[in-house]
Design an enzyme around this catalytic site. Structure first.
Site, mmCIF file in Angstrom:
data_model
loop_
_atom_site.group_PDB
_atom_site.id
_atom_site.type_symbol
_atom_site.label_atom_id
_atom_site.label_comp_id
_atom_site.label_asym_id
_atom_site.label_seq_id
_atom_site.Cartn_x
_atom_site.Cartn_y
_atom_site.Cartn_z
ATOM 1 N N GLU A 46 -3.432 0.139 7.449
ATOM 2 C CA GLU A 46 -4.495 -0.196 6.501
ATOM 3 C C GLU A 46 -3.957 -0.277 5.077
ATOM 4 O OE1 GLU A 46 -7.333 0.290 9.701
ATOM 5 O OE2 GLU A 46 -5.739 1.651 9.104
ATOM 6 N N THR A 47 -4.522 -1.197 4.337
ATOM 7 C CA THR A 47 -4.337 -1.260 2.885
ATOM 8 C C THR A 47 -5.711 -1.067 2.260
ATOM 9 O OG1 THR A 47 -2.423 -2.740 2.999
ATOM 10 C CG2 THR A 47 -3.656 -2.696 0.935
#
Length: 287
Positions: A46-47
């Site tokens: 995830e970002t």
């Protein structure tokens, strides 16, 4: 455009353990394709993007921000480790003066606070519902092979299928599983499953006394196995709290990196998830 970016290992106090998330600080919203391009470039599970809501605020004084999460392939409605990582950037790197910050997200308002050396996230509790083993026999077989299964549950809200191994299975059985992401994707679940949680009872008698273990797989989101998953524990906590008769639990996710989560069910029906985080990289993204 220059965007401050950090890589933070969440649910650990050691570098290169836990779950790494990229965290970007934005003064304003971007086009959706730019979010996705950045997340693909960072290429982590995830970002997270922290977006300023009030032009008069900055990341050191503001108490309310928008927060969005992207995998390398899609936006997701909830992510625990990237929320923890985002709060760590605000509290530890930007020296945010507030003891609690609020994130506006696709899952509603999420409050995050400092508590000693940990960060505590106020998350929804998503209790799963038992389903028949035969209903999901193909995906269960792909996940655990011939290992004995105690129970299968589905959380319709998160589309996470939880497979609980029999109590005779110790932690080594869980860590030895090697489900093939391509096989999981080929199994037809009618769109009802977008995440697979495999869990087993812990060993509270051995220090530090974990109540349960898990491994979590999300090939539907381009993440074959997530190292440590806060959102999955909104489902797992609901299940194990009822089974163990406990509101406060210590969980360990048995990925190769591993991570520890402190869980506490609240009287308002929500869940506190606490953990530590370590920043391992800081820089500027130029786009």
């Amino acid at each position: 455009m220059e965007i401050p970016v950090f890589t933070v290992d969440a649910f650990t106090n050691f570098p290169f353990k836990g779950n790494p998330a990229a965290v970007c600080l934005l003064l304003h919203e971007l086009q959706d394709d730019m979010y996705q391009n950045i997340a693909a470039e960072m290429n982590l599970s995830e970002t997270a993007f922290i977006i300023r809501l009030n032009s008069k605020d900055d990341f050191s004084s503001g108490a309310r921000f928008r927060l969005r999460w992207f995998t390398p392939t899609t936006e997701v409605p909830l992510c625990g480790h990237a929320t923890l990582a985002s709060a760590a950037v605000l509290f530890y790197k930007k020296k945010n003066v507030n003891s609690t910050v609020l994130f506006e997200t696709l899952s509603g308002e999420l409050y995050v606070r400092q508590q000693g050396e940990s960060i505590v996230m106020d998350f929804p509790l998503n209790k799963p519902t038992p389903v028949g083993l035969n209903e999901f026999k193909d995906i269960v077989k792909a996940a655990v092979g011939d290992q004995p299964v105690q129970e299968v549950c589905l959380c319709a809200i998160t589309k996470m299928l939880m497979v609980c191994l029999a109590d005779s299975c110790d932690r080594s059985v869980l860590t030895s599983l090697q489900p093939d992401p391509a096989v999981l994707l080929r199994v037809d679940t009618g769109g009802r499953v977008r995440g697979l949680l495999v869990t087993s009872i812990g060993d509270p008698g051995c220090q530090p006394g974990y109540d349960f273990y898990s491994r979590n797989f999300f090939p539907w989101f381009g993440v074959p196995e997530d190292p440590v998953t806060g959102s999955a524990h909104t489902v797992l906590a609901g299940y194990w709290s009822e089974k163990l008769g406990k509101k406060k639990m210590l969980a360990y996710q048995c990925s190769s990196r591993g991570g520890e989560l402190e869980l506490e069910l609240q009287d308002d029906g929500r869940l506190d998830i606490a953990g530590q985080a370590v920043t391992v990289l800081q820089g500027i993204l130029t786009v």
